[in-house]
Design an enzyme around this catalytic site. Structure first.
Site, mmCIF file in Angstrom:
data_model
loop_
_atom_site.group_PDB
_atom_site.id
_atom_site.type_symbol
_atom_site.label_atom_id
_atom_site.label_comp_id
_atom_site.label_asym_id
_atom_site.label_seq_id
_atom_site.Cartn_x
_atom_site.Cartn_y
_atom_site.Cartn_z
ATOM 1 N N SER A 40 0.826 -1.212 0.000
ATOM 2 C CA SER A 40 0.000 0.000 0.000
ATOM 3 C C SER A 40 0.861 1.264 0.000
ATOM 4 O O SER A 40 0.561 2.234 -0.703
ATOM 5 C CB SER A 40 -0.940 0.002 1.216
ATOM 6 O OG SER A 40 -1.878 -1.053 1.125
ATOM 7 N N SER A 45 -3.322 -11.305 -2.523
ATOM 8 C CA SER A 45 -3.529 -12.282 -3.609
ATOM 9 C C SER A 45 -2.537 -13.442 -3.534
ATOM 10 O O SER A 45 -1.644 -13.548 -4.379
ATOM 11 C CB SER A 45 -3.469 -11.601 -4.982
ATOM 12 O OG SER A 45 -2.449 -10.640 -5.074
#
Length: 218
Positions: free
Chosen positions: A48, A115
């Protein structure tokens, strides 16, 4: 439902509708091609942080870019999903579909999602489209991520308060052929963003647009 046949989850009486604005029109408008940069890696790897720094760098240099952050998506479009394998796969499917829609609007999308499974990342690649997709492995080692424990999640996972936590009680499958690998324990944020910015320039520059058809993406 009577009278409706379903193939691959889509009712037979649902059809795609195209507009008059094509991808090439949007490339001319924005001055760059659209793409999705898919950042994958463990919690705490720095995905992020890198994503938002890259977004700022791109916008400050005249690119139209936006971040799709996995945690933020779970506050909205994915708020009804848990962390079972099926829910995580659906979480990524929705993220990829949103990324594709944003690419269709001409935007560069930076998708920051753990993921963990290769199969789910390949699904995302297929949804977005090979030509518009770049997988980036934020390869920061587990020991470093756990030492950081920015959100206190590893401690909760180790104590059994969080089930199915990637790297602790759930596996992470590292990419085998990522377009780029970044280790935030060995590289600064600026160095990581420099590498990503170079990737965008390579993939989205006017030279990269040459020979790309005037087609719809959808």
């Amino acid at each position: 439902m009577a009278g409706v046949s379903v193939q691959a989850g889509i009712p037979a009486n649902v059809f795609r509708t195209g507009g008059r604005v094509r991808l090439a029109d949007r490339r001319r408008l924005f001055g760059h091609a659209a793409m999705t940069i898919w950042l994958t890696g463990l919690s705490g790897a720095g995905k992020s942080t890198i994503a938002y720094e890259l977004e700022a760098r791109l916008v400050n240099n005249g690119f139209s870019a936006v971040v799709l952050d996995g945690d933020n998506l779970r506050h909205g479009i994915n708020r009804n999903l848990g962390f079972t394998e099926a829910d995580r796969r659906e979480n990524l499917r929705r993220a990829a579909e949103v990324a594709r829609l944003m690419n269709d609007a001409g935007l560069i999308v930076i998708c920051s999602c753990i993921s963990p499974l290769r199969s789910d990342r390949e699904m995302a690649r297929e949804i977005v489209g090979e030509r518009h997709f770049a997988e980036v492995f934020v390869s920061t080692p587990l020991a470093v991520c756990e030492q950081r424990d920015c959100k206190g999640l590893y401690a909760k996972a180790r104590s059994g308060q969080i089930a199915n936590f990637t790297g602790v009680s759930s596996p992470y499958e590292a990419p085998e052929q990522a377009g780029l690998a970044l280790d935030t324990s060995a590289q600064s944020v600026d160095e990581c963003v420099d590498s990503l910015f170079g990737l965008v320039l390579h993939c989205c520059s006017p030279a990269a647009m040459e020979g790309v058809g005037d087609e719809y993406h959808i």
